[in-house]
Design a protein around this motif. Structure first.
Motif: not given
Lengths: 321, 89
Positions: A10-13, A58, A204-205, A208, A239, A243, B56-57, B60, B62, B67-71, B83-85
């Motif tokens: 995965a690239v995003i959770s 964005k 937004e996340r 982006a 936010n 979280q 995390r909100e 992001l 990288m 892009l990667v997940t937090e684990d 990267i600030k979103v």
């Protein structure tokens, strides 16, 4: 983490949905979500001609890119605020996207009004830059729609924008603004174009991430006048809540749509007047923008647009720009 | 990640060339809001975010421009960017 759909990395959770997705499935997820919003709230219907308000950020570039990808042919409109080291960079990103999509961009330069950028103009008007910017943008974007026959103005507002604005309005109990926020603001024939927000329920996340995964070149620098803005403070607070408790923002906004907005829309429709000069909606007899034009002693003729149309440029010209 | 490089060393006494591997350890670079720091141990992204108090909100993660997940476990030599979103005013 593995993609919930295909099992690839995965690239995003997405904590609010307790899932994780790979790049292709995330892109598909966000596009489907946006398409559902468009269909559910009838944002763009058959025969309508949409135009996207683009800033180079964005959200606006992503919504412009996505709409055209989904088959909604949309041009763009940009307001050059004359901010040094910011506005020109923003427009360069917009031109790049226009070239990719082969779509037209109408641009309005704020210096047409007083030879000054938004900060100088705000000083003349004795307003803070964000207030002057909002007023001019609302007017100019409505004007481009009415003048060039676009039925629907699309903006890149997302759930964070809506939640923070709603939070601020609730915090100070600004009842006159509560109920005004909606996914779609209907047109008033000849007075106001329809305004729609396809990203209303997207964060937004997520947007982006969509921009990054689609190699959308957007401006990452913040507008220099947004420093210390209350909206950003509200976003920060929301936010933190998100979280700790994923799904808070979507619950907040969806709850508002469900329980509050229906009761308010009719009241708002009945209380609005139209400007005696330009015909646009206002609370008084003359709208704020017409007052500004009077004060600057300039006519409505100054509100005119430059057009950037990649479809009429040859390849060499496009490369040069 | 260890970066191995063969370096030719010339012995001044004998004039012979000796070839021997030299081991360099590359630090991980972490970039957030224009600031760059280095970190010397492999670490999970979510731990790094906790240590740097990154929400995390708002950012992001990288790694090496992907892009990667937090684990995801970042290793030495990786380039980590947050990267600030959040935008708007």
């Amino acid at each position: 983490m593995k993609c919930r759909v295909c099992g690839e990395p995965a690239v995003i959770s997405l904590k609010a949905y307790s899932t994780a997705l790979c790049a292709p499935h995330f892109i598909s997820f966000l596009e489907k979500r946006t398409l559902n919003t468009i269909n559910k709230y009838r944002l763009i219907e058959n025969g309508e001609k949409p135009i996207v308000a683009v800033s180079g950020g964005k959200d606006s570039l992503s919504v412009w890119f996505m709409l055209n990808k989904l088959g909604y042919a949309a041009d763009g409109v940009y307001i050059n605020l004359g901010i040094e080291n910011y506005s020109d960079i923003s427009f360069a990103k917009i031109e790049k996207m226009a070239d990719l999509l082969m779509k037209k961009v109408y641009s309005f330069d704020i210096k047409r009004l007083s030879d000054k950028g938004i900060d100088g103009l705000a000083k003349i008007l004795k307003r803070v830059p964000c207030s002057a910017c909002g007023m001019i943008k609302r007017y100019v974007m409505n004007r481009v729609c009415i003048e060039y026959g676009y039925t629907t103005l699309v903006t890149g507002h997302n759930i964070d924008d809506e939640a923070s604005a709603l939070f601020g309005n609730v915090l100070y109990w600004k009842e006159e603004y509560l109920g005004k926020k909606n996914v779609v603001l209907e047109a008033r024939h000849g007075h106001l174009s329809k305004k729609v927000k396809p990203f209303f329920l997207c964060s937004e996340r997520d947007i982006a991430a969509y921009a990054i995964l689609n190699n959308i070149d957007y401006i990452r620098e913040e507008c220099p006048f947004s420093v210390g803005a209350k909206t950003l403070i509200y976003k920060d607070m929301l936010n933190r809540l998100e979280q700790m408790s994923p799904g808070t923002k979507i619950q907040f906004v969806k709850g508002y749509l469900k329980s509050f907005i229906k009761n308010r829309q009719e009241d708002i429709k009945n209380t609005e007047n139209f400007c005696s000069k330009c015909g646009y909606p206002t609370y008084g007899s003359i709208c704020n923008m017409c007052r500004v034009l009077e004060r600057l002693n300039i006519g409505e003729g100054h509100i005119c647009f430059d057009e950037y149309d990649p479809s009429v440029l040859d390849t060499t010209e496009r490369l040069m720009t | 990640m260890l970066f191995l490089s063969a370096v030719i060393l010339k012995s001044p006494a004998t004039g012979f060339d000796n070839t021997r591997p030299v081991c360099y350890e590359l630090a991980m670079t972490i970039e957030c809001d224009g600031k760059v720091i280095e970190y010397n141990k492999p670490i999970d992204i979510y731990r790094l975010m906790e240590q740097l108090s990154i929400n995390r909100e708002v950012y992001l993660p990288m790694v090496n421009d992907r892009l990667v997940t937090e684990d995801y476990r970042a290793e030495k030599g990786d380039s980590v960017k947050f990267i600030k979103v959040v935008s708007g005013g």
